[in-house]
Every structure is written in C-alpha cells, then in structure tokens.
Scaffold this motif. Structure first.
Motif, PDB file in Angstrom:
ATOM      1  N   THR A  45     -28.438   3.927 -48.392  1.00 22.18           N
ATOM      2  CA  THR A  45     -27.539   2.788 -47.702  1.00 22.18           C
ATOM      3  C   THR A  45     -28.105   1.355 -48.309  1.00 22.18           C
ATOM      4  OG1 THR A  45     -27.101   4.131 -45.776  1.00 22.18           O
ATOM      5  CG2 THR A  45     -26.519   1.929 -45.587  1.00 22.18           C
ATOM      6  N   LYS A  60     -34.403  12.480 -51.589  1.00 21.24           N
ATOM      7  CA  LYS A  60     -33.331  13.250 -51.218  1.00 21.24           C
ATOM      8  C   LYS A  60     -32.895  12.875 -49.894  1.00 21.24           C
ATOM      9  CE  LYS A  60     -34.315  17.509 -53.814  1.00 21.24           C
ATOM     10  NZ  LYS A  60     -35.489  17.046 -54.632  1.00 21.24           N
ATOM     11  N   LYS A  61     -32.395  11.521 -49.722  1.00 12.41           N
ATOM     12  CA  LYS A  61     -31.981  10.935 -48.610  1.00 12.41           C
ATOM     13  C   LYS A  61     -30.999  10.219 -49.067  1.00 12.41           C
ATOM     14  CE  LYS A  61     -35.782  10.956 -45.110  1.00 12.41           C
ATOM     15  NZ  LYS A  61     -35.091  11.707 -44.205  1.00 12.41           N
ATOM     16  N   GLU A  62     -30.015  10.128 -48.042  1.00 12.03           N
ATOM     17  CA  GLU A  62     -28.717   8.990 -48.307  1.00 12.03           C
ATOM     18  C   GLU A  62     -28.950   7.848 -48.407  1.00 12.03           C
ATOM     19  OE1 GLU A  62     -24.801   7.618 -46.124  1.00 12.03           O
ATOM     20  OE2 GLU A  62     -25.658   9.425 -45.340  1.00 12.03           O
ATOM     21  N   LYS A  96     -31.382   8.267 -43.361  1.00 11.04           N
ATOM     22  CA  LYS A  96     -30.950   7.421 -44.495  1.00 11.04           C
ATOM     23  C   LYS A  96     -32.310   6.732 -45.021  1.00 11.04           C
ATOM     24  CE  LYS A  96     -26.477   6.768 -42.465  1.00 11.04           C
ATOM     25  NZ  LYS A  96     -25.295   5.856 -42.255  1.00 11.04           N
ATOM     26  N   SER A 139     -33.043   9.660 -55.064  1.00 11.56           N
ATOM     27  CA  SER A 139     -32.258  10.767 -55.257  1.00 11.56           C
ATOM     28  C   SER A 139     -33.127  12.087 -55.563  1.00 11.56           C
ATOM     29  CB  SER A 139     -31.100  10.621 -56.139  1.00 11.56           C
ATOM     30  OG  SER A 139     -30.269   9.398 -55.791  1.00 11.56           O
TER      31      SER A 139
END
Length: 331
Positions: A130, A126-128, A90, A122
């Motif tokens: 939070t 390319k990580k979520e 994340k 994004s």
C-alpha cells in the motif's frame, strides 16, 4: 504496526560485493554480520551478481542457509530506508527520495530503487503493498505498538502537506500516534534511529553523548527526546555513544567543510535486535582507551538488560553515514 523488538523470523540484507558504487567497500561488514545471525533466523540476501553467493559462502562457510535474490541494477545497502513498514498483512511503502544536500543529482537513482524495491517486496516478503504518499526514509521512524518517533525531516520533505495532515496520514496507514520532534540544523540526514531505539514496548534506548562543543546541539536534541519519552510514560535507558567530528564528501558546496554528512563512527544505538540477541556495532575511536571503553561498556549495558550480545566491526561502513540498523530489514 510491526515493532522490531517483537519476534523476528527473517532478515533481509543487500550484499554489495559487485555493486557499481563505493558501497562495495562495506562488503566485509555484511559478511561478518551474516556470520553472527542465529541459524533460526532466515537470511534473505539481495545480490547483483549470482557469483557473489559462492564467494560469500567461501568466506563464512556453508553452515548457514541463505535465500538469494539476484536483482540486476540493484546497488543500495540502506534497506531500512527504502523498503517500507509492515502493518498487519500489508506493507506500507513511502516514497524513497531522500532530500539530502545532493538529492537533485540522484533522481534517476532513487526512481530505480523505488521500482526495484517493490519487486523485492513482492518476491521476498509477499505482502500486499500500500503506497503512502509521503517522502520518508525508514530510518526516520522508531516505534512501539502505540507511538512512532520521527524527526521534523518528514515535514520538511513533504512541503505540500501540513504537519497536521502528515500526522493524520501516519495514524491512518500505520495505526500509531506520530511523535514528531525537531531536527537540529546540522543533522542533514535527520534519521531518528541514529539517536534512539525501542528496546521493548515501554523502554526506549537513547544516546548519551560526551560533553563536547561539537555535540552541543545534539545534546540539546537528546534532552528534548527524553522529555518527550517521559511525558508518554516511557522508561529511558542511556546508551553510550561517541560520535566523531568527521564529514563525508558530497556534491554540496554550501559549507566550508568537505561535506555535509557526518560519519557514523561511534554510534552504538544503531544496532539490530533479533529476539533475545542484540548485534552491536564496534568502532575504532580516537584513542585505544576510548575504543575499549565504549565497545565494552555498551556490551555490558545490553547484557545487563538480559540480552545476548554479538558485535560487528563497522569502521568501513561508518564512512557512508550509517550503521547496522540502517542495513537491515527485519520481520
């Protein structure tokens, strides 16, 4: 929690050649920096104009592969502050809204950078994402796998939360124990990466200033930082810094000086670690003797710790109050 002394495969930078603000004056620093980055490191470059990449290649040559990202309306170079922190799979994203003396005039700017930086994350990382509900600049964190040092600026910038609640939030989101130390009053920016940097998991580099009157409060601060590090069992290494007593113009009229911010000329601790390589800033100081001493001595210090050393002249960058570590975002 990601640590910058760990293995690095990627570096993200912004190239300000066509920016609509004064940051374009620092384009030559970015050009020299990219030329010093090892070929095995992926360079991801944020541009505001698609023609700038061709210009950059004319300057540094085509031997280095660069992944460009054109972002219309982007004009920020301080990626360390606005991108966030990686923890596992994340990306923890604070609110980028630096509460410096002129922040009330720049709300629309920070809002735009917050939105665009999420688009950049994004696309390139390319990580979520939070969100963590804290106003927090990335330059106000240095960390190893267990501890995260920051100044009390994080408490000042989030007055609706108690210090205890802020600490618990950081522990939950980042899996590190926050070590909050005081910010001396004259340091408007309050970023700890201007005073210290982790060299390894158990070794902390800490600035060593000369004994000058205008640095008196900074030296007190540095001694407290060293005490905190030793209390946690960390080894400290003193890095020779020579800050210059020169301010930067701002919109604040609270002080008799021309501005509240200080130039970053002479701050060598604000460097970039890329695996076994350290890229050090170089500066032109007040005398030739000082310039040669500090530039050469800090190279020797890091070489003595087993690093390869490259250097980049940061005179034009220092007028904005930051240096190499502030520019880059690595992972």
């Amino acid at each position: 929690m990601n640590c910058e002394f760990q293995k690095v495969e990627n570096i993200i930078l912004a190239y300000p050649k066509s920016f609509k603000n004064n940051f374009k004056k620092a384009a030559s620093v970015i050009e020299e920096l990219i030329s010093k980055i090892p070929d095995k490191i992926n360079v991801k470059l944020i541009l505001s104009n698609e023609n700038d990449l061709n210009y950059l290649y004319d300057v540094i040559g085509y031997r280095k592969s660069i992944q460009p990202l054109i972002v219309k309306g982007w004009d920020e170079i301080w990626l360390r502050d606005c991108m966030g922190f990686i923890n596992g799979n994340k990306l923890i994203k604070p609110i980028y809204f630096p509460k410096y003396c002129d922040y009330r005039f720049r709300w629309k700017y920070f809002n735009r950078i917050n939105q665009l930086s999420k688009d950049i994350i994004s696309t390139l990382v390319k990580k979520e994402i939070t969100d963590i509900p804290l106003i927090w600049d990335g330059g106000n964190l240095i960390n190893n796998e267990e501890y995260g040092f920051m100044t009390s600026k994080i408490v000042e910038d989030n007055p609706t939360f108690s210090k205890f609640y802020i600490e618990k939030m950081i522990e939950e989101y980042l899996d590190i124990k926050p070590i909050i130390i005081f910010r001396q009053d004259d340091d408007v920016i309050g970023h700890i990466d201007g005073y210290a940097s982790f060299i390894s998991n158990d070794k902390l580099g800490v600035s060593l200033y000369p004994d000058m009157n205008f640095l008196r409060d900074d030296n007190v601060y540095l001694e407290e930082l060293i005490k905190s590090a030793h209390y946690l069992g960390l080894e400290t290494v003193r890095i020779l810094d020579r800050p210059i007593d020169e301010s930067i113009k701002c919109q604040c009229k609270k002080k008799k000086r021309s501005g509240c911010y200080s130039v970053s000329r002479g701050i060598y601790i604000n460097n970039i670690i890329l695996n076994d390589l350290i890229i050090l800033p170089q500066y032109t100081l007040t005398t030739r003797r000082e310039t040669e001493f500090y530039n050469n001595r800090n190279r020797e210090l890091y070489e003595g710790m087993g690093f390869k050393v490259e250097t980049v002249n940061c005179d034009s960058l220092s007028q904005f109050g930051g240096s190499l570590h502030c520019l880059c975002w690595t992972y």
